[in-house]
Design an enzyme around this catalytic site. Structure first.
Site, short mmCIF file in Angstrom:
data_model
loop_
_atom_site.label_atom_id
_atom_site.label_comp_id
_atom_site.label_asym_id
_atom_site.label_seq_id
_atom_site.Cartn_x
_atom_site.Cartn_y
_atom_site.Cartn_z
N TYR A 36 -2.96 26.36 -45.48
CA TYR A 36 -3.11 25.56 -44.26
C TYR A 36 -1.83 25.70 -43.44
CZ TYR A 36 -3.36 21.78 -40.98
OH TYR A 36 -3.35 21.07 -39.80
N GLU A 60 -3.43 25.22 -34.90
CA GLU A 60 -3.82 25.03 -36.31
C GLU A 60 -4.51 26.30 -36.81
OE1 GLU A 60 -7.23 22.55 -37.60
OE2 GLU A 60 -5.73 21.32 -38.63
#
Ligand code: GDP
Ligand code: MN
Length: 399
Positions: free
Chosen positions: A109, A197
């Site tokens: 992530y 992101e």
């Protein structure tokens, strides 16, 4: 402003972030053609909507044949994708992105956000890619690495290396990771983003670090500096009420109650909504007309608020500093004359040229309910709305 995954990938790749090869399609035929062009044996067909969680909702499909690509596209084009981020109404799918599938070894992530307390861009990374960051922080908080960037010098190599080490990345991949992190940081800064992101950032079977997914949001107030990014706006993905307001230079927030609010300034909007609740009502929306509103702008605001069918009474609350009460009053009168509104309208004006403003309202001959203080305005709006509901008669002018 949000953009699509394929657009974010294009921006990030211009900053040196590696992404899988892919192409956009507006129809199933085009998707199949794109896959042939890309070559290879496996492709991922991805619904382009402004929301995450597509994988679990059927918006990301692995395909091995042309037939499977058609099948995946048939389940997407023209439909609404409902994910945990879209709300129950979902978001329409009008474009799909076709990518060469890659073999995944590891999922990471990676997020860049603005950290308000340190007033810095913060890099958030976790070895638990593929999960949503909210779930990671609930279930595996110890896996999260955070690092804030000093704006005067930007993201330094040593700092990027530290992040790579903290994620337990194979040292042979450090250089690729540094390039990815620095690319994301530069994209964030140079495009005035508010969020970048990549979830997941993957290590492939053949040891490449690739952004498999990408999301970017931008600061609306800086879009004027980035015409190429402004052009990426996709209204099919926005709340129609809010985008109509944005087109007219007004900021609008839709809510669930029955009292429409026209105010100037976000702080006054909050106070107005609180006071409506205190008086026993619920706001249907609020529309911020901003500073220096001309009568035309006020009239436009009225039209927008009234186009919301939840609205059963309107409360105009203006504190005129830069604004002028007489202009606001003229706008209110203009709108009421034009629109033949058959619901209670309460107006509270304070500040610059308030006497002139009151005079314009009083002399208009229109059934405008006037108030001096905010609580009085809220109580009258809620009272008039209740009265309208219970008696089904119109509450009219208070001199
Ligand atoms: P999201 O669900 O909206 O966040 O969409 P993603 O782009 O993150 O895709 C969802 C999931 O699909 C990813 O977490 C991956 O596990 C999987 N996925 C996407 N692209 C590929 C690929 O090329 N190969 C493989 N094996 N899986 C993929
Ligand atoms: Mn994702």
């Amino acid at each position: 402003m949000d953009i699509h995954e394929y657009q974010a990938k294009e921006i990030l790749s211009n900053f040196g972030v590696a992404v899988p090869s892919g192409a956009l399609a507006y129809s199933p035929e085009q998707a199949a053609y794109r896959a042939r062009e890309l070559g290879g044996e496996k492709w991922i067909v991805k619904a382009q909507v402004h929301a995450g969680g597509r994988g679990k909702a059927g918006g990301v499909k692995l395909c091995g044949t042309e037939g499977e690509i058609y099948e995946a596209c048939d389940g997407m084009f023209g439909r609404k994708l409902v994910t945990h981020q879209t709300g129950p109404e979902g978001k329409g799918i009008y474009r799909v992105y076709v990518e060469s599938a890659v073999a995944i070894d590891r999922e990471i992530y990676l997020g860049l956000v603005l950290d308000r307390s340190s007033q810095r861009v913060m890099i958030v990374a976790s070895s638990e890619g593929g999960m949503e960051i909210e779930d990671i922080s609930a279930e595996r908080p110890e896996s999260i690495v955070r690092s804030t960037v000093e704006p005067a010098v930007g993201l330094q190599e040593f700092q990027a290396r530290e992040i790579a080490f903290a994620l337990g990345l194979d040292p042979a991949l450090t250089q690729q990771m540094v390039r990815t992190l620095q690319g994301c940081y530069r994209a964030f800064r140079e495009c005035d983003a508010t969020m970048v992101e990549i979830n997941p950032l993957v290590v492939t079977g053949d040891n490449r670090v690739l952004a498999l997914d990408a999301k970017m949001s931008f600061d609306d107030n800086a879009l004027f500096r980035h015409p190429q990014i402004s052009e990426l706006r996709d209204k099919s993905q926005e709340d129609p009420r809010e985008s109509r307001a944005a087109d007219r230079g007004l900021s609008y927030v839709g809510l669930e109650g029955s009292i429409g609010c026209i105010v100037n300034g976000a702080g006054l909007a909050m106070a107005t909504m609180d006071t409506i609740k205190l008086a026993g009502g619920e706001p249907a929306n609020f529309l911020d007309i901003g500073g220096g509103a001309s009568p035309e702008r006020v009239a436009k605001a009225f039209r927008l608020v009234l186009s919301d069918t939840n609205v059963q009474a309107v409360l105009v609350n203006i504190f005129a500093g830069i604004n002028r009460c007489d202009w606001v009053a003229e706008g209110v009168v203009q709108a009421l004359k034009e629109l033949q509104i058959d619901m209670p309208v309460v107006v509270r004006l304070a500040g610059t040229n308030v006497e002139e403003g009151q005079k314009i309202l009083a002399q208009s001959g229109l059934p405008i309910i006037r108030a001096t203080t905010l609580i009085e305005a809220a109580e009258r709006a809620v009272g008039a709305w209740r009265n309208d509901l219970s008696q089904n008669t119109k509450v009219r002018a208070v001199k």
